[in-house]
Design a protein around this motif. Sequence first.
Motif, mmCIF file in Angstrom:
data_model
loop_
_atom_site.group_PDB
_atom_site.id
_atom_site.type_symbol
_atom_site.label_atom_id
_atom_site.label_comp_id
_atom_site.label_asym_id
_atom_site.label_seq_id
_atom_site.Cartn_x
_atom_site.Cartn_y
_atom_site.Cartn_z
ATOM 1 N N THR A 1 106.350 45.184 -43.345
ATOM 2 C CA THR A 1 107.639 44.536 -43.097
ATOM 3 C C THR A 1 108.679 45.003 -44.103
ATOM 4 O O THR A 1 109.850 45.218 -43.752
ATOM 5 C CB THR A 1 107.492 43.002 -43.156
ATOM 6 O OG1 THR A 1 106.456 42.586 -42.266
ATOM 7 C CG2 THR A 1 108.790 42.314 -42.753
ATOM 8 N N ASP B 1 114.138 37.116 -42.754
ATOM 9 C CA ASP B 1 114.296 36.917 -41.309
ATOM 10 C C ASP B 1 113.151 37.574 -40.535
ATOM 11 O O ASP B 1 112.629 37.001 -39.566
ATOM 12 C CB ASP B 1 115.635 37.488 -40.836
ATOM 13 C CG ASP B 1 116.827 36.726 -41.401
ATOM 14 O OD1 ASP B 1 116.633 35.588 -41.857
ATOM 15 O OD2 ASP B 1 117.950 37.280 -41.392
ATOM 16 N N ALA B 2 112.750 38.774 -40.958
ATOM 17 C CA ALA B 2 111.675 39.494 -40.277
ATOM 18 C C ALA B 2 110.348 38.754 -40.420
ATOM 19 O O ALA B 2 109.552 38.689 -39.475
ATOM 20 C CB ALA B 2 111.555 40.908 -40.836
ATOM 21 N N GLU C 1 110.338 35.638 -38.188
ATOM 22 C CA GLU C 1 110.084 36.029 -36.801
ATOM 23 C C GLU C 1 108.610 36.390 -36.596
ATOM 24 O O GLU C 1 107.988 36.009 -35.595
ATOM 25 C CB GLU C 1 110.968 37.220 -36.435
ATOM 26 C CG GLU C 1 110.789 37.695 -34.995
ATOM 27 C CD GLU C 1 111.697 38.860 -34.663
ATOM 28 O OE1 GLU C 1 111.615 39.367 -33.524
ATOM 29 O OE2 GLU C 1 112.485 39.287 -35.548
ATOM 30 N N ARG C 2 108.047 37.100 -37.563
ATOM 31 C CA ARG C 2 106.661 37.532 -37.456
ATOM 32 C C ARG C 2 105.696 36.354 -37.491
ATOM 33 O O ARG C 2 104.655 36.357 -36.807
ATOM 34 C CB ARG C 2 106.340 38.498 -38.607
ATOM 35 C CG ARG C 2 104.906 39.005 -38.633
ATOM 36 C CD ARG C 2 104.621 39.922 -37.474
ATOM 37 N NE ARG C 2 103.260 40.445 -37.513
ATOM 38 C CZ ARG C 2 102.706 41.181 -36.555
ATOM 39 N NH1 ARG C 2 103.407 41.484 -35.483
ATOM 40 N NH2 ARG C 2 101.466 41.618 -36.675
ATOM 41 N N GLY D 1 106.238 33.327 -36.467
ATOM 42 C CA GLY D 1 106.439 32.359 -35.396
ATOM 43 C C GLY D 1 107.223 31.126 -35.768
ATOM 44 O O GLY D 1 106.959 30.041 -35.261
ATOM 45 N N GLY D 2 108.163 31.270 -36.689
ATOM 46 C CA GLY D 2 109.033 30.148 -37.022
ATOM 47 C C GLY D 2 108.714 29.441 -38.318
ATOM 48 O O GLY D 2 109.456 28.542 -38.741
#
Length: 213
Positions: free
Chosen positions: A8, A53-54, A57-58, A60-61
Amino acid sequence: MQEELFATLDRVGIHDESIQLENVVLSREQNLLTVFFRCKREPAIEQSQALTDALVERLGGTRVRVVWLSEEYYQELETQEEAEQFAAQQKSAPAGAAASPQTAPSGKRSIYGGFVPSGKSTPIRAIKSGKDKCIIEGTVVSINERNSFKNKRRKDAVSFPLDVSLTDGTDSIYCSLLLDDEEQKASVMAEFASAKKNRDRVLAQGVCREAQR
């Protein structure tokens, strides 16, 4: 987990080879994952935010906080008022005091610096970055020693950084110490290791500095 974190980092354009994964702490109560990285210099705010942010997202919240433990931080630590007070306390202590933590009448032990008053602690999640001192209380999560370095502000005397992660159930935080010699470092690490093993409550006082994200 480590491979995914570094993948990431690469995806968001952070390619600093000095970056190392230090620790990952999950607070289920807060649904918060805190990721600690070590590096020579903290990445730009925009890159840190892109990484956060990545990861969100990865995962799941799940809420994510990225903390950078940079070399620059340790170089600046000696200039802070808190560090100067700690140094003064160590110099004024009798010979051997650093290697033998003292016990107060209440039974509390001073691992490093002066005694910290009880009953005035602030929940870790509520503390704010700034110049005001605060007191926290929690249990030891991890103890991490850093490579020693020649401190220019101490006329190239060697300093020994040490990070201790504390949690109080509301959140976790790193407490950074800058020690003067190997003997002091070994003594302090042994005390914190004992506190971690026995799940003793630890009081810490200092100034909070929040890493930019």
